[in-house]
Every structure is written in C-alpha cells, then in structure tokens.
Design an enzyme around this catalytic site. Structure first.
Site, mmCIF file in Angstrom:
data_model
loop_
_atom_site.group_PDB
_atom_site.id
_atom_site.type_symbol
_atom_site.label_atom_id
_atom_site.label_comp_id
_atom_site.label_asym_id
_atom_site.label_seq_id
_atom_site.Cartn_x
_atom_site.Cartn_y
_atom_site.Cartn_z
ATOM 1 N N CYS A 150 39.621 45.546 38.489
ATOM 2 C CA CYS A 150 40.846 45.043 38.741
ATOM 3 C C CYS A 150 42.276 44.086 37.447
ATOM 4 O O CYS A 150 41.757 44.462 35.828
ATOM 5 C CB CYS A 150 41.375 45.296 39.669
ATOM 6 S SG CYS A 150 43.466 44.609 40.564
ATOM 7 N N HIS A 168 38.900 49.494 42.793
ATOM 8 C CA HIS A 168 37.785 48.182 43.741
ATOM 9 C C HIS A 168 36.703 48.808 44.125
ATOM 10 O O HIS A 168 37.063 49.651 45.933
ATOM 11 C CB HIS A 168 38.849 46.940 44.968
ATOM 12 C CG HIS A 168 39.901 46.197 44.057
ATOM 13 N ND1 HIS A 168 39.858 44.892 43.996
ATOM 14 C CD2 HIS A 168 41.068 46.834 44.043
ATOM 15 C CE1 HIS A 168 40.652 45.114 43.058
ATOM 16 N NE2 HIS A 168 41.697 45.169 43.366
ATOM 17 N N GLU A 198 34.079 47.467 45.572
ATOM 18 C CA GLU A 198 33.823 46.897 46.525
ATOM 19 C C GLU A 198 34.464 47.067 47.489
ATOM 20 O O GLU A 198 33.452 46.599 49.004
ATOM 21 C CB GLU A 198 33.484 45.092 44.897
ATOM 22 C CG GLU A 198 35.034 44.765 45.736
ATOM 23 C CD GLU A 198 36.058 44.991 44.409
ATOM 24 O OE1 GLU A 198 37.122 44.652 44.224
ATOM 25 O OE2 GLU A 198 35.656 46.337 44.037
#
Length: 221
Positions: free
Chosen positions: A86, A194, A196
C-alpha cells in the site's frame, strides 16, 4: 529469516506485518525507525502501509528521503528482498525501485473492501506457494491506489513478466488491472492489497499468509 519492518511517523500497518512474520511464522522481526540506516543481518525489508509523514505533498514523497529508505535502496540493489504494501508500494515508486506511480482512485473515493486478484506467475519468491491463475481475496484500503504508467513502461512490465498480481474487478482504475508488480530481478515487490490483513481465518481470509510463508524456503535452502 530475519525481517525488518520500517516504521515512519504515520505508519499504521507495521504491527500487523510484525504479527504475521513473528507471531504467526515465528521469524525474527526488527522494527526499524525511519531515521535508522543499519539493515545488517536482514533477509527481508517490509515497507508497510499507512500514511507516512501524513501523506503531505503526495503519498511517499517525503518518505523517499528517509535514511531507512536510502539504506533500503542499497539493500535492494544488492539483491535483498523488499516488500512494499500500500503506502509502501507508493514509496517504492518514489525512490525508483519500481516504475510508475500510484495516483488518485478513478472514483476519487477511499476504497476499503476485499477484492479478488489473480496470481499472474508462481515462479517468484513472493508467489511460490500459489498457482499461476489462482484467485486470492485480499483487503484494500487506499485513496491513491490507481497504478499509472506510460504506454512504454506498461509494455515493458508485461513483456518482462513483472505483473505479479492483477485485479479481477479493478476497484481503482489501475492501468492493465495491475495490483502488484516486481522489479525485473524479482526481488522487489510492490502491491496495493494487504496480504498481512488476510493471514488468519478470524480476519476472513488466509490468502495473504502464503506470500510471507513462501519466503522462508529460499532463505533456508
């Protein structure tokens, strides 16, 4: 694997990355303040999401000058693995590790949703646990995530196989539906989704965990 996560004023995904690398995968993880230059002993540098320096001027424009990022450029040029997520992707384009730019979303709105993307190749360290053509569901959260590049750069990205992830429904208007790209060597990856945030079932998807888990094999080999 020894992981370094760069922390800027305004970062807000650094602890999420740390939870995946250290908490879930049990890898040594060091938080690197933006003023630090010492990246010795690290195998992977993660430039996380957030709003580095408040996104003043434009996303990543100030972060590119930080000592930690200057050290990261040298780390990448020496073959080290670098992941920008990002805001981290935006920063990697600002420092020149990846081509193109991330600009305002096509609809001018901040998009926060889960979106499907396709794995374009599975022979990179980042995608070795996936199959080519596999569909992943990953969260996005950005206002300036539309990937843009001139026609010559886009043609080079496609010819070199640098597009690693591609949107199925293109939520932000990115050129060529691009969600994530690598450098020519493949050791630097920038992506707007994302991974994660999709590493545990409780979060709604585990599709992102494989990206991190796959990095363990080449380092241990």
């Amino acid at each position: 694997m020894n992981v370094g996560v760069i922390v800027f004023p305004g970062s807000n995904c650094d602890r999420d990355v740390q939870w995946v690398t250290a908490g879930l995968l049990g890898q040594s993880t060091r938080m690197i303040w933006h003023e630090e230059r010492d990246l010795s002993g690290l195998d992977l540098i993660v430039v996380p999401g957030g709003f580095s320096y408040g996104d003043y001027l434009r996303c990543g424009a100030i972060a590119r000058f930080s000592p930690a990022m200057q050290a990261t450029v040298a780390f990448a040029e020496a073959g080290g693995l670098v992941l920008g997520i990002c805001n981290g992707f935006q920063i990697l384009t600002e420092v020149g590790l990846l081509p193109g730019a991330l600009v305002r979303n096509r609809d001018l709105h901040f998009r926060c949703e889960t979106t499907p993307l396709r794995v374009e190749r599975s022979d990179r360290p980042w995608s070795r646990t996936y199959q080519q053509g596999q569909i992943l569901n990953l969260p996005i959260a950005h206002g300036e995530g539309r990937y843009h590049a001139d026609p010559a750069t886009l043609a080079a990205l496609e010819a070199n196989g640098q597009v690693l992830f591609r949107y199925l429904d293109n939520p932000n208007g990115s050129c060529n539906d691009i969600a994530g790209i690598t450098n020519v060597a493949g050791n630097v990856l920038g992506m707007m989704p994302h991974p994660e945030r999709a590493a545990e079932a409780i979060a709604g998807s585990v599709d992102g965990l494989g990206l991190f888990a796959g990095l363990l094999e080449p380092v241990a080999a």
